[in-house]
Design a protein around this motif. Structure first.
Motif, PDB file in Angstrom:
ATOM      1  N   ILE A   1     -81.292   4.621 -76.167  1.00 51.54           N
ATOM      2  CA  ILE A   1     -81.861   3.813 -77.250  1.00 51.54           C
ATOM      3  C   ILE A   1     -81.068   2.515 -77.255  1.00 51.54           C
ATOM      4  O   ILE A   1     -79.879   2.507 -77.578  1.00 51.54           O
ATOM      5  N   ILE A   2     -81.725   1.434 -76.895  1.00 51.73           N
ATOM      6  CA  ILE A   2     -81.048   0.151 -76.738  1.00 51.73           C
ATOM      7  C   ILE A   2     -81.638  -0.850 -77.728  1.00 51.73           C
ATOM      8  O   ILE A   2     -82.828  -1.165 -77.664  1.00 51.73           O
ATOM      9  N   GLU A   3     -80.809  -1.334 -78.628  1.00 61.20           N
ATOM     10  CA  GLU A   3     -81.220  -2.367 -79.578  1.00 61.20           C
ATOM     11  C   GLU A   3     -80.372  -3.632 -79.411  1.00 61.20           C
ATOM     12  O   GLU A   3     -80.636  -4.638 -80.029  1.00 61.20           O
ATOM     13  N   GLY A   4     -79.337  -3.562 -78.580  1.00 62.87           N
ATOM     14  CA  GLY A   4     -78.423  -4.681 -78.382  1.00 62.87           C
ATOM     15  C   GLY A   4     -78.655  -5.378 -77.059  1.00 62.87           C
ATOM     16  O   GLY A   4     -79.765  -5.372 -76.523  1.00 62.87           O
ATOM     17  N   LYS A   5     -77.587  -5.966 -76.501  1.00 59.35           N
ATOM     18  CA  LYS A   5     -77.672  -6.744 -75.273  1.00 59.35           C
ATOM     19  C   LYS A   5     -76.783  -6.120 -74.199  1.00 59.35           C
ATOM     20  O   LYS A   5     -75.640  -5.770 -74.482  1.00 59.35           O
ATOM     21  N   ILE A   6     -77.323  -6.015 -72.995  1.00 66.43           N
ATOM     22  CA  ILE A   6     -76.587  -5.408 -71.889  1.00 66.43           C
ATOM     23  C   ILE A   6     -76.726  -6.308 -70.659  1.00 66.43           C
ATOM     24  O   ILE A   6     -77.833  -6.669 -70.277  1.00 66.43           O
ATOM     25  N   TYR A   7     -75.580  -6.651 -70.049  1.00 64.83           N
ATOM     26  CA  TYR A   7     -75.570  -7.517 -68.876  1.00 64.83           C
ATOM     27  C   TYR A   7     -74.690  -6.902 -67.779  1.00 64.83           C
ATOM     28  O   TYR A   7     -73.562  -6.498 -68.054  1.00 64.83           O
ATOM     29  N   ASN A   8     -75.197  -6.842 -66.562  1.00 67.79           N
ATOM     30  CA  ASN A   8     -74.421  -6.406 -65.392  1.00 67.79           C
ATOM     31  C   ASN A   8     -73.685  -5.091 -65.626  1.00 67.79           C
ATOM     32  O   ASN A   8     -72.498  -4.975 -65.339  1.00 67.79           O
ATOM     33  N   SER A   9     -74.365  -4.105 -66.169  1.00 63.42           N
ATOM     34  CA  SER A   9     -73.709  -2.847 -66.538  1.00 63.42           C
ATOM     35  C   SER A   9     -74.511  -1.634 -66.078  1.00 63.42           C
ATOM     36  O   SER A   9     -75.680  -1.753 -65.717  1.00 63.42           O
TER      37      SER A   9
END
Length: 87
Positions: A15-23
């Motif tokens: 459950i993703i509501e935020g920000k994810i980069y290069n992970s």
């Protein structure tokens, strides 16, 4: 709809509501609103609460990162958090 994801690998059941980069995000992870994850690995069933920041971090299974916490490591020396930790 609020999630922002770039150059990352996510498993099912997240459950993703935020920000994810290069992970890399394992299954069952919850990333709450306004949380940011950069250049990190988050293993299964972990929870990142609102406004938390993880950068150059490796989290083991079932870790809880509470609201407004900031964990920032170096690219060649990441912060490593053990299983079932609460930060």
């Amino acid at each position: 709809n609020e999630a922002e994801i770039s150059s990352s690998l996510l498993a099912d059941g997240c459950i993703i509501e935020g920000k994810i980069y290069n992970s890399i995000i394992f299954r069952g992870v919850r990333v709450e609103k306004d949380a940011v994850i950069k250049n990190s690995i988050v293993m299964q069933n972990s929870q990142i609460q609102e406004n938390a920041l993880l950068e150059n971090v490796i989290l083991d299974k079932e870790v809880l990162i509470r609201k407004n916490k900031r964990l920032v490591g170096q690219a060649n020396y990441p912060v490593v958090i053990g299983k079932k930790a609460i930060i």
